[in-house]
Design an enzyme around this catalytic site. Sequence first.
Site, short mmCIF file in Angstrom:
data_model
loop_
_atom_site.label_atom_id
_atom_site.label_comp_id
_atom_site.label_asym_id
_atom_site.label_seq_id
_atom_site.Cartn_x
_atom_site.Cartn_y
_atom_site.Cartn_z
N CYS A 1 14.53 -0.54 -66.24
CA CYS A 1 13.47 -0.97 -67.12
C CYS A 1 12.30 -1.48 -66.30
O CYS A 1 12.23 -1.32 -65.10
CB CYS A 1 13.97 -2.09 -68.04
SG CYS A 1 15.51 -1.71 -68.89
N ARG B 1 12.05 -1.05 -72.06
CA ARG B 1 13.43 -0.60 -71.95
C ARG B 1 13.57 0.90 -71.75
O ARG B 1 12.98 1.71 -72.47
CB ARG B 1 14.20 -0.98 -73.23
CG ARG B 1 15.70 -0.69 -73.13
CD ARG B 1 16.42 -1.01 -74.43
NE ARG B 1 17.87 -0.92 -74.25
CZ ARG B 1 18.75 -0.87 -75.23
NH1 ARG B 1 18.33 -0.92 -76.50
NH2 ARG B 1 20.04 -0.79 -74.98
N LEU B 2 14.36 1.26 -70.75
CA LEU B 2 14.90 2.60 -70.60
C LEU B 2 16.40 2.46 -70.87
O LEU B 2 17.14 1.93 -70.04
CB LEU B 2 14.65 3.17 -69.20
CG LEU B 2 15.22 4.56 -68.91
CD1 LEU B 2 14.62 5.60 -69.83
CD2 LEU B 2 14.98 4.95 -67.45
N ILE C 1 20.12 2.96 -71.02
CA ILE C 1 21.11 3.72 -70.26
C ILE C 1 22.54 3.28 -70.61
O ILE C 1 23.41 4.10 -70.88
CB ILE C 1 20.88 3.55 -68.74
CG1 ILE C 1 19.46 3.99 -68.36
CG2 ILE C 1 21.93 4.33 -67.95
CD1 ILE C 1 19.16 5.44 -68.57
N ILE C 2 22.80 1.98 -70.58
CA ILE C 2 24.11 1.43 -70.91
C ILE C 2 23.99 0.70 -72.25
O ILE C 2 23.16 -0.20 -72.38
CB ILE C 2 24.60 0.44 -69.82
CG1 ILE C 2 24.72 1.13 -68.46
CG2 ILE C 2 25.93 -0.19 -70.24
CD1 ILE C 2 25.83 2.14 -68.37
N ASN D 1 16.06 -5.73 -64.86
CA ASN D 1 15.78 -4.35 -64.48
C ASN D 1 16.85 -3.90 -63.50
O ASN D 1 17.04 -4.54 -62.47
CB ASN D 1 14.39 -4.26 -63.83
CG ASN D 1 14.12 -2.89 -63.21
OD1 ASN D 1 14.61 -1.88 -63.68
ND2 ASN D 1 13.34 -2.88 -62.14
N GLU E 1 20.92 -2.01 -62.78
CA GLU E 1 22.28 -1.81 -63.28
C GLU E 1 23.25 -2.64 -62.45
O GLU E 1 23.14 -2.68 -61.22
CB GLU E 1 22.71 -0.34 -63.19
CG GLU E 1 21.83 0.65 -63.92
CD GLU E 1 21.98 0.60 -65.43
OE1 GLU E 1 22.85 -0.15 -65.92
OE2 GLU E 1 21.23 1.31 -66.12
N ASP F 1 25.64 -4.37 -69.50
CA ASP F 1 25.76 -5.18 -68.30
C ASP F 1 24.82 -6.39 -68.35
O ASP F 1 25.02 -7.36 -67.63
CB ASP F 1 25.50 -4.34 -67.04
CG ASP F 1 24.19 -3.58 -67.07
OD1 ASP F 1 23.58 -3.44 -68.14
OD2 ASP F 1 23.76 -3.09 -65.99
N GLY G 1 20.96 10.66 -52.50
CA GLY G 1 21.67 10.40 -51.24
C GLY G 1 20.98 9.40 -50.34
O GLY G 1 21.30 9.33 -49.15
#
Length: 624
Positions: free
Chosen positions: A2, A48-49, A51-52, A74, A76, A98, A366
Site C-alpha cells: 500500500c 490500499r492494494l 492482497i491478504i 505498507n 507484508e 497480517d 530474484g
Amino acid sequence: MCGIVGAVFAPQRAGELNPQRARSALAARGPDGWGEFAEPGIFLGHARLAIIDVSARAAQPMASDDGRYVIVFNGEIYNFHEIRALLDDGAPWRTQSDTETLLRAWQRWGIDCLQRLHGMFAFALWDRQASRLLLARDRLGVKPLYYLQAAGVFAFASRPGALTGLLPGVSLSADRQAIRTYLEAGYIPAPRAFHSEVRKLEPGHRLEFELQRGVQVSRWWTLDDLGVDASLERAHESDLVDQLEGLVDRSVRWRMVSDVALGAFLSGGIDSSLVAALMARHSTQPIRTFTIGFDDAQFDESDHARQVAQHLGAQHSVEMLRADDLLSLMPEFTRHYDEPFFDYAAFPMMAVSRLARRSVQVSLSGDGGDEAFGGYHYYRIASAIGVAHRLPAPLRVGAGRLLSSLGGRWGLLGHALRQPSTAAAFAFSRSVIKDAAAILAPSLAADTISMAELFEQRANGFSPGLCAAEQGMRLDIAFTLPDDYLQKVDVGSMAFSIEARDPLLEHSIFEWAARLPLKWKIRGRANKYLLRQLAFRHVPRELLDRPKMGFGVPMARWLREGLRDWGAQLLDDTGAMQDLELQPDAVRALWREHQAGHREAHTTLWAVLALLQFRHARALENRA
C-alpha cells in the site's frame, strides 16, 4: 502492499494539511481503496492494494480491539500465520489479515515484536493513550518511509511526493549533501533525501515521536557486527547447500501466500530461475512467469527465460520490445520516481511490471542474491584491491599513478589503488561518475563529504577482520541495495500497482550468508558459488551457466537520438544548473563530446539530466 501517510501536529497547524494531494500521490500504490483516521492532533491515511484478506474488514487505518492503537501499514508480514498461533488466546480474530496480526503482536510484546517479524514493511502506529507515534522500517529497506519535522508538525509518507503533498507549504530547497552523493553514486543514501527538510528512515530503524519530546531514532537490526564463521571453511558443501535450500524454500513458501493471483519476474538468470523453480515445487498448477525481451541481442535474455519457463512447465508471458520502446515510459518514470534517480534499469522494471499487471497483482523476483552471495564483479575488484592494500602505501600509490597514466580500464584500476582505504576504493569502483568533481561547483565539493568518506565511516563499524570483498557486500547491503535497487523495484512495480516480493531478501538468509567464508561465495571464475549449486539442483546447469546480464538500456544511443532534444533543452537552463551547484560549461562540453561520438559520457549526462528533469517537474507541480 500500500501507501501510507500521516502527521502529528499542533492545533494551529491543522489547516495546513492537504490529505487529497497526498492521496493523489499514492494512487498507484493503493488503487483498491482509501482510508483515513483523524482526531485532534493526528491524521493517518492509507491507500490500499488488497492482497491478504481483500474484504472491507481488513481495510486501514485499523484500530486495536481496545481502541488504544491505530496503524497504517505498507508491506507484508510473511510469517503472520505463525505469529497468530503464538498470539491465539481464544479471543476472536476480526480479519484474516497480517495487519491485525501486527496490531495484536504489538499489544502483546511491544517494540520487541519487531524481532519476530519476517517480511517487508514500513508502518506507523499511533498510541492514542500516550499521544506517541512509532514508525518502523524492515531490516533490509524493501519498503520506503520518509518523514519531516517542522515547527509544530511531524509528517511521514511512503513517498516524498505524498509527504510534500500533505504539507504543501514545506520548504523544497535541495539538500546539498544529497546532490553530491547522488551525482557520485546515482542515488541518495538514507537518512538524506533530496529536499533538505525531508529524511528517510534507514533500514532496520525505528522512530518515536511526541510533540513535547520530538524525534528519537534508533537502530533495531544490523548486519554490521556479524563476523565470518571461520569454522565453515571446513564445512561439507552438500550440507551448506541443504541448509541454504531450507532457508530459501521456506522464504518462497511464505511469499506465495496471497488471496490474489501471483506470478514471478523471470530473467533466466540464477536468482529469478531458482525462485521460480521453488515456486513451481509448491504450486498445484503451472506458475505464471513474465519476461521482457528486446530485438537487440545485447539486451535480450528472453530466450534463456523461455527455456527455464519451459523446463518448469510455467505459463510464460513475454513481451518483445525494441529497446527504444522503453522511451514511451519516460512520463511514468518522471511521475513515479519522485526523487532524482539514476538507475535506468527502472525502464525495463516498469515494462515487466506493466506486463505482469495484466494477469496478476503479486510477482516474486530474484533481487538480493548478488549482495548476499557475492554476485557482482565489483567484489572481485575489491578482492584485488584488498591484496594491493597490503603493500606499503608508497609502492601501492606509485603503481596507481603509473596505471592511471595508461587510461581506460587500467586507468580506473590505478585511481582505485590510490584511494586511502579499501572502502574508499570500493566506493570509487561503484561510482557512476568517476570524476564528479569536474562538474560540481567548487563550493559544493568543499562543503560536503564524498561517497568514499561515507563508505569509510560505515566500514569502521563493521566486524573486525572482514576481507575487502566482504566489506564491499556489506556496503552494498547498507547503501546500494536499499537506496538504488530496492527503490527501483518498489517504485517501478508500484507504478503499475504490482506487489513485488523478494524471497532472497529474507533477513535470515542474509544473516546466514554473512557468516559464510568468501570461498562459498566467490570461487575461481564463479560468483554466487553456493547459490549456483542450489540453483543447479532445480534447473539444468546448461540453462543457467552463462555470463550475468541484468536489465539494460542503450542510454548512450538514446542520448544521441530519442532523448537528444529533451536533453538539449534541459541543458539550456543555466539557472537550474547553477541552483544545483553544477558547472554549466563543463556539463555542456561533455554533451558536445558525447554527441560528436568523441566520448561515451552517457552515465554522467543521464545523472545530470535526471536531476534537472526532477527539478523541472517539481517546479511545474508547485506552480499548478
